[in-house]
Design a protein around this motif. Structure first.
Motif, PDB file in Angstrom:
ATOM      1  N   LYS A  47       0.825  -1.215   0.000  1.00 51.01           N
ATOM      2  CA  LYS A  47       0.000   0.000   0.000  1.00 51.01           C
ATOM      3  C   LYS A  47       0.857   1.260   0.000  1.00 51.01           C
ATOM      4  O   LYS A  47       0.441   2.302  -0.502  1.00 51.01           O
ATOM      5  CB  LYS A  47      -0.923   0.013   1.201  1.00 51.01           C
ATOM      6  CG  LYS A  47      -0.229   0.170   2.542  1.00 51.01           C
ATOM      7  CD  LYS A  47      -1.202   0.200   3.690  1.00 51.01           C
ATOM      8  CE  LYS A  47      -0.492   0.400   5.026  1.00 51.01           C
ATOM      9  NZ  LYS A  47      -1.429   0.409   6.160  1.00 51.01           N
ATOM     10  N   ASP A  48       2.076   1.198   0.566  1.00 48.72           N
ATOM     11  CA  ASP A  48       2.905   2.383   0.670  1.00 48.72           C
ATOM     12  C   ASP A  48       3.689   2.689  -0.592  1.00 48.72           C
ATOM     13  O   ASP A  48       4.353   3.728  -0.676  1.00 48.72           O
ATOM     14  CB  ASP A  48       3.873   2.252   1.852  1.00 48.72           C
ATOM     15  CG  ASP A  48       3.170   2.453   3.184  1.00 48.72           C
ATOM     16  OD1 ASP A  48       2.096   3.091   3.181  1.00 48.72           O
ATOM     17  OD2 ASP A  48       3.678   1.986   4.195  1.00 48.72           O
ATOM     18  N   TYR A  52      -2.721   5.197  -6.410  1.00 50.20           N
ATOM     19  CA  TYR A  52      -4.160   5.285  -6.215  1.00 50.20           C
ATOM     20  C   TYR A  52      -4.728   6.312  -7.194  1.00 50.20           C
ATOM     21  O   TYR A  52      -4.031   7.223  -7.633  1.00 50.20           O
ATOM     22  CB  TYR A  52      -4.511   5.745  -4.797  1.00 50.20           C
ATOM     23  CG  TYR A  52      -3.946   4.917  -3.664  1.00 50.20           C
ATOM     24  CD1 TYR A  52      -3.428   3.639  -3.863  1.00 50.20           C
ATOM     25  CD2 TYR A  52      -3.922   5.432  -2.370  1.00 50.20           C
ATOM     26  CE1 TYR A  52      -2.924   2.895  -2.815  1.00 50.20           C
ATOM     27  CE2 TYR A  52      -3.419   4.699  -1.307  1.00 50.20           C
ATOM     28  CZ  TYR A  52      -2.908   3.426  -1.535  1.00 50.20           C
ATOM     29  OH  TYR A  52      -2.406   2.698  -0.484  1.00 50.20           O
ATOM     30  N   ALA A  73       2.519   6.316  -0.875  1.00 49.61           N
ATOM     31  CA  ALA A  73       1.714   6.049  -2.073  1.00 49.61           C
ATOM     32  C   ALA A  73       1.669   7.273  -2.983  1.00 49.61           C
ATOM     33  O   ALA A  73       1.765   8.414  -2.534  1.00 49.61           O
ATOM     34  CB  ALA A  73       0.302   5.649  -1.672  1.00 49.61           C
TER      35      ALA A  73
END
Length: 246
Positions: A47-48, A52, A73
């Protein structure tokens, strides 16, 4: 300082946006589950380090919230309205997350990036078959004619990385119709949260997260206000990293 909304780690100007900072965006930005990992070109991405996408970003509120929640991110935000896009870009530049935020001015339906996204979020237009008002920018932000939900689903499916998900917020009646549509297009519910303004009221909104592989959905409820009008402990907990008053 221009009109806007001050969070603990950033400021969101919204005087040039048809839709101002509101509860829907705050809830979605705080509630959406961040991906644990997705597969990009056969490699796991956490996720990091993932990318997105915020569809219809408006002032950029949700993008800023995601940037705070996932400290490494990269977030792309796409916005059709020129004034809102300029304001979101300004909000991004003024934040401490500026190096990880990118504003894209354009139509999501014609967007053709090379990358795929671990998480797509959207606070989409939701009025369907309703009379349009005199404010064209507000109509664009609120009515599905500017982004029909079937096309949003199809585009999200095209842009998601394997293992990625789509999170959005809709009014309760629209959410039920959207759920049927999503299921018909091969989406599976990961999580669903009915939002109540008070315990004695009907649900006001529904937060939803969808993916392209079968899963066991989490069913939740969220109460915003206690009977005396104060914010519930549940709401405070969700937004404690953002609201100055919490």
């Amino acid at each position: 300082m221009s009109a806007g909304f001050k969070c603990k780690q950033f400021f969101v100007g919204h005087d040039q946006c048809a839709m101002k900072v509101g509860t829907d965006g705050l809830l979605l930005g705080a509630w959406a589950s961040l991906p644990t990992y997705v597969s990009l070109n056969g490699c796991a991405v956490t996720k990091d380090s993932a990318a997105y996408l915020d569809i219809g970003s408006g002032s950029g509120l949700i993008s800023l919230m995601l940037a705070q929640r996932a400290p490494q991110a990269t977030i792309r935000a796409i916005e059709l309205d020129s004034d809102a896009a300029r304001q979101a870009e300004h909000n991004f530049r003024q934040s401490s997350f500026a190096s990880r935020l990118q504003l894209l001015k354009g139509d999501i339906l014609t967007y053709q990036p090379a990358e795929r996204y671990a998480l797509i979020v959207s606070n989409p237009p939701f009025f369907d078959n309703a009379l349009l008002g005199s404010n064209g920018k507000r109509n664009q932000a609120r009515h599905t004619a500017s982004l029909p939900l079937p096309l949003l689903l199809a585009k999200a499916a095209e842009l998601l990385a394997p293992g990625g998900s789509l999170a959005l917020v809709l009014p309760e009646p629209a959410a039920e119709a959207f759920s049927q549509l999503a299921g018909a297009q091969g989406w599976f519910a990961m999580a669903s949260c009915q939002v109540f303004s008070r315990a004695d009221k009907a649900p006001l909104r529904r937060l939803m997260q969808w993916q392209r592989v079968p899963c066991q959905p989490r069913q939740q409820q969220l109460l915003i206000h206690n009977d005396d009008g104060s914010y519930s402990e549940q709401y405070r907990h969700l937004l404690r990293d953002f609201y100055l008053k919490f």
